[in-house]
Design a protein around this motif. Structure first.
Motif, PDB file in Angstrom:
ATOM      1  N   PRO A   1       0.832  -1.207   0.000  1.00  0.00           N
ATOM      2  CA  PRO A   1       0.000   0.000   0.000  1.00  0.00           C
ATOM      3  C   PRO A   1       0.869   1.260   0.000  1.00  0.00           C
ATOM      4  O   PRO A   1       2.016   1.231   0.437  1.00  0.00           O
ATOM      5  N   VAL A   2       0.320   2.317  -0.511  1.00  0.00           N
ATOM      6  CA  VAL A   2       1.007   3.614  -0.506  1.00  0.00           C
ATOM      7  C   VAL A   2       0.327   4.495   0.537  1.00  0.00           C
ATOM      8  O   VAL A   2      -0.897   4.630   0.545  1.00  0.00           O
ATOM      9  N   PHE A   3       1.124   5.080   1.421  1.00  0.00           N
ATOM     10  CA  PHE A   3       0.617   5.985   2.440  1.00  0.00           C
ATOM     11  C   PHE A   3       1.020   7.407   2.100  1.00  0.00           C
ATOM     12  O   PHE A   3       2.066   7.643   1.487  1.00  0.00           O
ATOM     13  N   LYS A   4       0.199   8.341   2.539  1.00  0.00           N
ATOM     14  CA  LYS A   4       0.396   9.745   2.191  1.00  0.00           C
ATOM     15  C   LYS A   4       0.398  10.583   3.453  1.00  0.00           C
ATOM     16  O   LYS A   4      -0.368  10.357   4.378  1.00  0.00           O
ATOM     17  N   ALA A   5       1.295  11.580   3.471  1.00  0.00           N
ATOM     18  CA  ALA A   5       1.298  12.601   4.520  1.00  0.00           C
ATOM     19  C   ALA A   5       1.452  13.952   3.830  1.00  0.00           C
ATOM     20  O   ALA A   5       2.092  14.051   2.787  1.00  0.00           O
ATOM     21  N   ALA A   6       0.840  14.978   4.402  1.00  0.00           N
ATOM     22  CA  ALA A   6       0.922  16.305   3.806  1.00  0.00           C
ATOM     23  C   ALA A   6       1.333  17.321   4.855  1.00  0.00           C
ATOM     24  O   ALA A   6       1.026  17.172   6.033  1.00  0.00           O
ATOM     25  N   MET A   7       2.021  18.346   4.404  1.00  0.00           N
ATOM     26  CA  MET A   7       2.420  19.456   5.270  1.00  0.00           C
ATOM     27  C   MET A   7       2.117  20.746   4.534  1.00  0.00           C
ATOM     28  O   MET A   7       2.352  20.847   3.334  1.00  0.00           O
TER      29      MET A   7
END
Length: 129
Positions: free
Chosen positions: A110-116
């Motif tokens: 799976p691909v996980f995403k984080a944003a700033m």
């Protein structure tokens, strides 16, 4: 945009995801310096990606950095920079049908995403995933 400006469409999806989720429990705010420069040149982005690969123990890391506007309740917009990081998760599997219609398990990562987001004119920065 979906057909002719794929990158901008992708950024618009990321803006919507980030703005809708940033007031949730998985977000964290912080105070940082005003008017910092977020470098977007290939050398800086590659260095950032290398640090993330080591820190997150992931061979595959993708980083998008782009400028955008954030509307306020009083009708004004302020400029901010958004950084979205994608990384591989641990191997997993799921059920799928093969070409013959048989139910099989397929392995995937799976691909996980984080944003700033960083608002240079204020002192606000937010992380979320």
């Amino acid at each position: 945009m979906f057909l002719h400006q794929r990158v901008q469409f992708h950024y618009a999806e990321e803006v919507r995801f980030t703005d809708e989720r940033r007031r949730g429990r998985i977000w964290d705010g912080s105070i940082c310096d005003v008017e910092c420069t977020v470098r977007r040149d290939p050398i800086s982005v590659n260095a950032f990606r290398a640090v993330l690969q080591a820190r997150l123990a992931s061979n595959n890391v993708h980083v998008d950095i782009f400028k955008r506007a954030q509307p306020t309740f009083d009708g004004e917009d302020f400029e901010l920079v958004q950084i979205t990081v994608y990384r591989n998760g641990l191997p997993d599997d799921h059920f799928a049908f093969d070409d013959g219609g048989e139910l099989v398990r397929r392995a995937y990562r799976p691909v996980f995403k984080a944003a700033m987001t960083y608002e240079p004119s204020t002192v606000s920065s937010r992380w979320g995933q």
